[in-house]
Design a protein around this motif. Structure first.
Motif, PDB file in Angstrom:
ATOM      1  N   GLN A  30       0.796  -1.229   0.000  1.00 57.87           N
ATOM      2  CA  GLN A  30       0.000   0.000   0.000  1.00 57.87           C
ATOM      3  C   GLN A  30       0.827   1.277   0.000  1.00 57.87           C
ATOM      4  O   GLN A  30       0.325   2.325  -0.402  1.00 57.87           O
ATOM      5  CB  GLN A  30      -0.909   0.054   1.234  1.00 57.87           C
ATOM      6  CG  GLN A  30      -1.950  -1.036   1.336  1.00 57.87           C
ATOM      7  CD  GLN A  30      -2.809  -0.831   2.562  1.00 57.87           C
ATOM      8  OE1 GLN A  30      -3.633   0.079   2.624  1.00 57.87           O
ATOM      9  NE2 GLN A  30      -2.601  -1.661   3.566  1.00 57.87           N
TER      10      GLN A  30
ATOM     11  N   ASP B 202      -2.844   3.075  -4.844  1.00 55.70           N
ATOM     12  CA  ASP B 202      -4.221   2.592  -4.936  1.00 55.70           C
ATOM     13  C   ASP B 202      -4.304   1.382  -5.859  1.00 55.70           C
ATOM     14  O   ASP B 202      -3.298   0.929  -6.409  1.00 55.70           O
ATOM     15  CB  ASP B 202      -5.193   3.707  -5.343  1.00 55.70           C
ATOM     16  CG  ASP B 202      -5.080   4.135  -6.804  1.00 55.70           C
ATOM     17  OD1 ASP B 202      -4.399   3.445  -7.607  1.00 55.70           O
ATOM     18  OD2 ASP B 202      -5.684   5.164  -7.157  1.00 55.70           O
ATOM     19  N   SER B 203      -5.495   0.838  -6.028  1.00 63.99           N
ATOM     20  CA  SER B 203      -5.665  -0.411  -6.783  1.00 63.99           C
ATOM     21  C   SER B 203      -5.301  -0.265  -8.259  1.00 63.99           C
ATOM     22  O   SER B 203      -5.053  -1.262  -8.932  1.00 63.99           O
ATOM     23  CB  SER B 203      -7.109  -0.905  -6.664  1.00 63.99           C
ATOM     24  OG  SER B 203      -8.016   0.078  -7.137  1.00 63.99           O
ATOM     25  N   SER B 204      -5.269   0.972  -8.773  1.00 67.24           N
ATOM     26  CA  SER B 204      -4.906   1.205 -10.171  1.00 67.24           C
ATOM     27  C   SER B 204      -3.421   1.486 -10.342  1.00 67.24           C
ATOM     28  O   SER B 204      -2.944   1.680 -11.461  1.00 67.24           O
ATOM     29  CB  SER B 204      -5.709   2.377 -10.743  1.00 67.24           C
ATOM     30  OG  SER B 204      -5.307   3.600 -10.150  1.00 67.24           O
TER      31      SER B 204
ATOM     32  N   SER C  43      -0.475  -5.973  -6.821  1.00 66.55           N
ATOM     33  CA  SER C  43      -1.589  -5.057  -6.693  1.00 66.55           C
ATOM     34  C   SER C  43      -2.377  -5.391  -5.430  1.00 66.55           C
ATOM     35  O   SER C  43      -2.424  -6.534  -4.987  1.00 66.55           O
ATOM     36  CB  SER C  43      -2.511  -5.132  -7.916  1.00 66.55           C
ATOM     37  OG  SER C  43      -2.950  -6.455  -8.140  1.00 66.55           O
ATOM     38  N   ASN C  44      -3.001  -4.363  -4.827  1.00 62.40           N
ATOM     39  CA  ASN C  44      -3.731  -4.608  -3.580  1.00 62.40           C
ATOM     40  C   ASN C  44      -5.234  -4.515  -3.803  1.00 62.40           C
ATOM     41  O   ASN C  44      -5.709  -4.237  -4.882  1.00 62.40           O
ATOM     42  CB  ASN C  44      -3.288  -3.606  -2.504  1.00 62.40           C
ATOM     43  CG  ASN C  44      -3.462  -2.161  -2.930  1.00 62.40           C
ATOM     44  OD1 ASN C  44      -4.540  -1.768  -3.365  1.00 62.40           O
ATOM     45  ND2 ASN C  44      -2.392  -1.373  -2.814  1.00 62.40           N
TER      46      ASN C  44
END
Length: 409
Positions: A105, A123-125, A408-409
């Motif tokens: 993160q 972020d997720s992107s 990726s998170n």
């Protein structure tokens, strides 16, 4: 074809610069003949950015003054600039002093030129947003660069950040709080019995190990409290010829390479005492050190349990050597993988795993026949028995410097 290779010696230990005869603290230029630095592979998207969901993100310092971001998607054979990515600003004309991801993160990069640690949330992107309070003051870094990628590390849980102070005998510890905010833990900085070289933790984050920058013949060990406070392990420092260290994911073993003698063809494995008054102490496993084909400059440990893989990276006066692969047994024995050294895939001087342990990213930087510096990352797939293959072509980076990878998170 003759290629002048310019390996970015983000020093495994500061003594590594002495191996190469009077080089600067991080960067050396060499004339390599018949080097094979360009990796094979097929199908890569590099223009305009990727739009499909990524498995991992790669971030790299751009000496022009930004952090470049790339998305890795093996299902679509794509390693490309992150779509609609806005590169955050950093000090210009510098490749930084380490780059670390915590908890998948948060991204941190240190800069000794300004005595600051920059931090961003991911972020997720793959987009980066400055963490509240960033950049964080780290005056001890001024004029005293950290010792490469192992001079600033996070614990496995990503709750603590450790930074060595190359100007004094100390290690700084920060807690990673809500939103990624860095706060010095109580008692930081913590004294060590020598100028710190490189840092490593065991795989469970219970102990911190610090190598001796001056001699590479000692390793200091500390138990890590949940608060981040460091307490010396009984018997520390331990006699061990190590310049770079890293724990295996089980927490049972500490793996290392030498740092003071160029031409040492060994990987070392130490048992980590798990309990009792000497918990955290290290002793060589039976058979250690284990011989390598080439002299290791750096190594990476696969972050998963059960047949953990260990990969070493090296180069000589004419080329980058093929990556070597070893399997770590439950008793700490290292056995060469079938097909190792792995020719024709991702030769380089430094490698980092994604958190899943499925992919190994290998870095190289060299000057071609025209004198242009070429810096690149090769993504390698870890197959059965530790075999390495390269499913996606090598990605050229804009400039040389520090980089890191996160799932990726």
């Amino acid at each position: 074809m003759t290629i002048r290779v310019r390996a970015i010696l983000v020093s495994v230990v500061v003594m590594a610069t002495m191996w190469l005869g009077g080089c600067g603290h991080y960067v050396c230029d060499h004339t390599f003949g018949n080097a094979t630095c360009t990796s094979s592979g097929s199908g890569i998207s590099q223009g305009g950015g990727t739009t499909s969901a990524a498995s991992a993100y790669l971030y790299a310092v751009d000496e022009a003054g930004t952090i470049d971001g790339y998305a890795f998607n093996p299902s679509t054979s794509s390693l490309a600039a992150i779509s609609s990515y806005t590169a955050p600003a950093i000090p210009t004309n510098l490749f930084g002093d380490g780059m670390v991801v915590a908890q998948k993160q948060y991204l941190y990069t240190a800069f000794s030129s300004v005595g600051q640690i920059y931090g961003w949330s991911i972020d997720s992107s793959g987009a980066l947003t400055a963490i509240s309070g960033s950049p964080f003051t780290a005056a001890f870094l001024l004029g005293n660069p950290a010792n490469g990628p192992w001079g600033m590390i996070a614990n496995p849980a990503g709750t603590l950040l450790f930074v060595d102070d190359t100007s004094s005998e100390a290690v700084y510890v920060y807690s990673i709080g809500s939103g990624g905010v860095l706060t010095a833990v109580s008692g930081s900085p913590f004294s060590v019995p020598f100028f710190p070289g490189n840092l490593g933790t065991d795989g469970l984050g219970k102990y911190l190990y610090v190598t001796n920058e001056s001699s590479s013949q000692q390793v200091a060990a500390y138990s890590i409290a949940s608060s981040g406070t460091l307490t010396a392990v009984t018997g520390s420092p331990f006699s061990a010829p190590l310049g770079q260290v890293q724990g295996d994911p089980s927490g049972d073993f500490l793996i290392g390479i030498e740092g003071s003698t160029y031409g040492a063809y060994d990987l070392y494995v130490y048992n980590i005492t798990q309990s009792g008054s000497s918990a955290g102490a290290i002793t060589p496993v039976s058979g250690s050190p284990f011989k390598t084909t080439y002299s290791p400059y750096a190594f990476a440990v696969q972050p998963e349990t059960g047949g953990t893989g260990v990969y070493s990276f090296s180069y000589n006066t004419s080329e980058f050597n093929p990556v070597e692969g070893y399997t770590l047994s439950s008793t700490g024995t290292l056995t060469a993988d079938t097909g190792s050294p792995f020719s024709g895939v991702g030769d380089g001087s430094w490698g980092i795993f994604d958190q899943s342990g499925a992919y190994l990213f290998v870095y190289s930087s060299y000057s071609n026949e025209s004198g242009d510096v070429v810096t690149q990352i090769a993504p390698l797939d870890i197959g059965s028995g530790g075999a390495l293959t390269q499913p996606i072509s090598t990605l050229p980076l804009v400039t040389s410097g520090f980089w890191t990878v996160t799932d990726s998170n």
